[in-house]
Design a protein around this motif. Sequence first.
Motif, PDB file in Angstrom:
ATOM      1  N   GLY A   1      56.187 -16.781   8.157  1.00 48.13           N
ATOM      2  CA  GLY A   1      54.874 -16.155   8.249  1.00 48.13           C
ATOM      3  C   GLY A   1      54.823 -15.124   9.364  1.00 48.13           C
ATOM      4  N   LEU A   2      53.637 -14.961   9.921  1.00 46.39           N
ATOM      5  CA  LEU A   2      53.420 -14.002  11.003  1.00 46.39           C
ATOM      6  C   LEU A   2      53.607 -14.697  12.339  1.00 46.39           C
ATOM      7  N   GLN A   3      54.516 -14.170  13.154  1.00 42.91           N
ATOM      8  CA  GLN A   3      54.790 -14.775  14.448  1.00 42.91           C
ATOM      9  C   GLN A   3      54.696 -13.737  15.554  1.00 42.91           C
ATOM     10  N   PHE A   4      54.078 -14.142  16.648  1.00 43.46           N
ATOM     11  CA  PHE A   4      53.898 -13.278  17.811  1.00 43.46           C
ATOM     12  C   PHE A   4      55.224 -13.109  18.549  1.00 43.46           C
ATOM     13  N   LEU A   5      55.542 -11.854  18.859  1.00 45.18           N
ATOM     14  CA  LEU A   5      56.768 -11.550  19.620  1.00 45.18           C
ATOM     15  C   LEU A   5      56.456 -11.364  21.094  1.00 45.18           C
ATOM     16  N   PHE A   6      55.674 -10.359  21.421  1.00 47.10           N
ATOM     17  CA  PHE A   6      55.259 -10.119  22.805  1.00 47.10           C
ATOM     18  C   PHE A   6      54.105  -9.139  22.854  1.00 47.10           C
ATOM     19  N   GLU A   7      53.464  -9.116  24.037  1.00 48.24           N
ATOM     20  CA  GLU A   7      52.365  -8.208  24.287  1.00 48.24           C
ATOM     21  C   GLU A   7      52.641  -7.421  25.556  1.00 48.24           C
ATOM     22  N   TYR A   8      52.338  -6.139  25.510  1.00 46.76           N
ATOM     23  CA  TYR A   8      52.441  -5.281  26.674  1.00 46.76           C
ATOM     24  C   TYR A   8      51.076  -4.716  27.011  1.00 46.76           C
ATOM     25  N   PHE A   9      50.808  -4.641  28.290  1.00 43.92           N
ATOM     26  CA  PHE A   9      49.559  -4.055  28.771  1.00 43.92           C
ATOM     27  C   PHE A   9      49.863  -3.307  30.048  1.00 43.92           C
ATOM     28  N   SER A  10      49.491  -2.034  30.084  1.00 43.03           N
ATOM     29  CA  SER A  10      49.752  -1.204  31.265  1.00 43.03           C
ATOM     30  C   SER A  10      51.207  -1.313  31.706  1.00 43.03           C
ATOM     31  N   GLU A  11      52.106  -1.170  30.760  1.00 39.15           N
ATOM     32  CA  GLU A  11      53.561  -1.105  30.979  1.00 39.15           C
ATOM     33  C   GLU A  11      54.173  -2.432  31.412  1.00 39.15           C
ATOM     34  N   THR A  12      53.412  -3.513  31.370  1.00 38.42           N
ATOM     35  CA  THR A  12      53.911  -4.828  31.796  1.00 38.42           C
ATOM     36  C   THR A  12      53.882  -5.788  30.612  1.00 38.42           C
ATOM     37  N   GLN A  13      54.955  -6.548  30.467  1.00 35.52           N
ATOM     38  CA  GLN A  13      54.949  -7.590  29.436  1.00 35.52           C
ATOM     39  C   GLN A  13      54.093  -8.736  29.932  1.00 35.52           C
ATOM     40  N   ARG A  14      53.053  -9.056  29.175  1.00 30.30           N
ATOM     41  CA  ARG A  14      52.115 -10.088  29.641  1.00 30.30           C
ATOM     42  C   ARG A  14      52.508 -11.463  29.126  1.00 30.30           C
ATOM     43  N   ASN A  15      53.039 -11.507  27.937  1.00 26.97           N
ATOM     44  CA  ASN A  15      53.443 -12.805  27.392  1.00 26.97           C
ATOM     45  C   ASN A  15      54.440 -12.589  26.265  1.00 26.97           C
ATOM     46  N   LYS A  16      55.129 -13.650  25.921  1.00 28.69           N
ATOM     47  CA  LYS A  16      56.230 -13.559  24.970  1.00 28.69           C
ATOM     48  C   LYS A  16      56.203 -14.764  24.043  1.00 28.69           C
ATOM     49  N   GLY A  17      56.530 -14.541  22.789  1.00 28.34           N
ATOM     50  CA  GLY A  17      56.633 -15.625  21.830  1.00 28.34           C
ATOM     51  C   GLY A  17      57.981 -16.315  21.928  1.00 28.34           C
ATOM     52  N   ASN A  18      58.211 -17.238  21.015  1.00 25.29           N
ATOM     53  CA  ASN A  18      59.438 -18.036  21.037  1.00 25.29           C
ATOM     54  C   ASN A  18      60.559 -17.354  20.269  1.00 25.29           C
ATOM     55  N   PHE A  19      61.045 -16.283  20.829  1.00 25.27           N
ATOM     56  CA  PHE A  19      62.142 -15.542  20.222  1.00 25.27           C
ATOM     57  C   PHE A  19      63.277 -15.422  21.231  1.00 25.27           C
ATOM     58  N   PRO A  20      64.520 -15.316  20.730  1.00 27.63           N
ATOM     59  CA  PRO A  20      65.655 -15.210  21.661  1.00 27.63           C
ATOM     60  C   PRO A  20      65.628 -13.906  22.441  1.00 27.63           C
ATOM     61  N   GLY A  21      66.444 -13.869  23.489  1.00 24.72           N
ATOM     62  CA  GLY A  21      66.487 -12.712  24.371  1.00 24.72           C
ATOM     63  C   GLY A  21      66.975 -11.435  23.700  1.00 24.72           C
ATOM     64  N   ARG A  22      67.516 -11.573  22.473  1.00 23.09           N
ATOM     65  CA  ARG A  22      67.940 -10.358  21.747  1.00 23.09           C
ATOM     66  C   ARG A  22      66.750  -9.450  21.421  1.00 23.09           C
ATOM     67  N   PHE A  23      65.573 -10.042  21.440  1.00 17.83           N
ATOM     68  CA  PHE A  23      64.350  -9.281  21.169  1.00 17.83           C
ATOM     69  C   PHE A  23      63.752  -8.855  22.507  1.00 17.83           C
ATOM     70  N   SER A  24      63.581  -7.571  22.684  1.00 14.66           N
ATOM     71  CA  SER A  24      63.010  -7.063  23.925  1.00 14.66           C
ATOM     72  C   SER A  24      62.103  -5.882  23.615  1.00 14.66           C
ATOM     73  N   GLY A  25      61.352  -5.494  24.598  1.00 14.00           N
ATOM     74  CA  GLY A  25      60.466  -4.365  24.380  1.00 14.00           C
ATOM     75  C   GLY A  25      60.141  -3.680  25.679  1.00 14.00           C
ATOM     76  N   ARG A  26      59.391  -2.619  25.567  1.00 15.96           N
ATOM     77  CA  ARG A  26      58.884  -1.944  26.752  1.00 15.96           C
ATOM     78  C   ARG A  26      57.692  -1.094  26.357  1.00 15.96           C
ATOM     79  N   GLN A  27      56.944  -0.708  27.362  1.00 12.97           N
ATOM     80  CA  GLN A  27      55.791   0.149  27.129  1.00 12.97           C
ATOM     81  C   GLN A  27      55.841   1.293  28.120  1.00 12.97           C
TER      82      GLN A  27
END
Lengths: 113, 108
Positions: free
Chosen positions: A42-68
């Motif tokens: 289904g639909l699963q949360f990966l992560f949220e960014y706010f003002s260039e900062t990662q605020r929280n992260k879902g249960n995914f391995p470190g291979r998944f990353s992001g930036r803002q």
Amino acid sequence: KAGVTQTPRYLIKTRGQQVTLSCSPISGHRSVSWYQQTPGQGLQFLFEYFSETQRNKGNFPGRFSGRQFSNSRSEMNVSTLELGDSALYLCASSPRTGFGEQYFGPGTRLTVT
Amino acid sequence: GIQVEQSPPDLILQEGANSTLRCNFSDSVNNLQWFHQNPWGQLINLFYIPSGTKQNGRLSATTVATERYSLLYISSSQTTDSGVYFCAGEFGNEKLTFGTGTRLTIIP
């Protein structure tokens, strides 16, 4: 106002490769969240960014990353792709953090072969 | 873990019919949203409704946070209402958790 845009819309990659997806939020929105949608999970949360900062992260391995970036545009990266990473990746923007109203982009459909 | 269950999983209706979709959640919710995913995969925000009742045209939603459920009402269904309806909530864990979805098919 223009909506949330995502590029590319479709992508085919091979196992072991890496991929970068891009998301441009609605003008004035500073929160960008990423989600993965698969038929099995289904639909699963990966992560949220706010003002260039990662605020929280879902249960995914470190291979998944992001930036803002400072203009609120966000990128998501998946390294060492696996077949199970095939999914629709959705991003959503919101005027505030804490999961206010989420406005979704059209998604990027990633196929890993 | 937190569970968000939606019912029914599938619903087939004739155009013009009314429907009620339900979302049950296992913990206290800080916010609750309803989305419609059209056949092309686009998710549209329908309601942001942590509590109370809201209406938008033929659609309305009610969340009773104390009893841990939310309802989405669709009246006078149209074929463009077809798709999958999701509820999603933030349960104090700073993650948005989605329900399992209700697939609605409206037949002309």
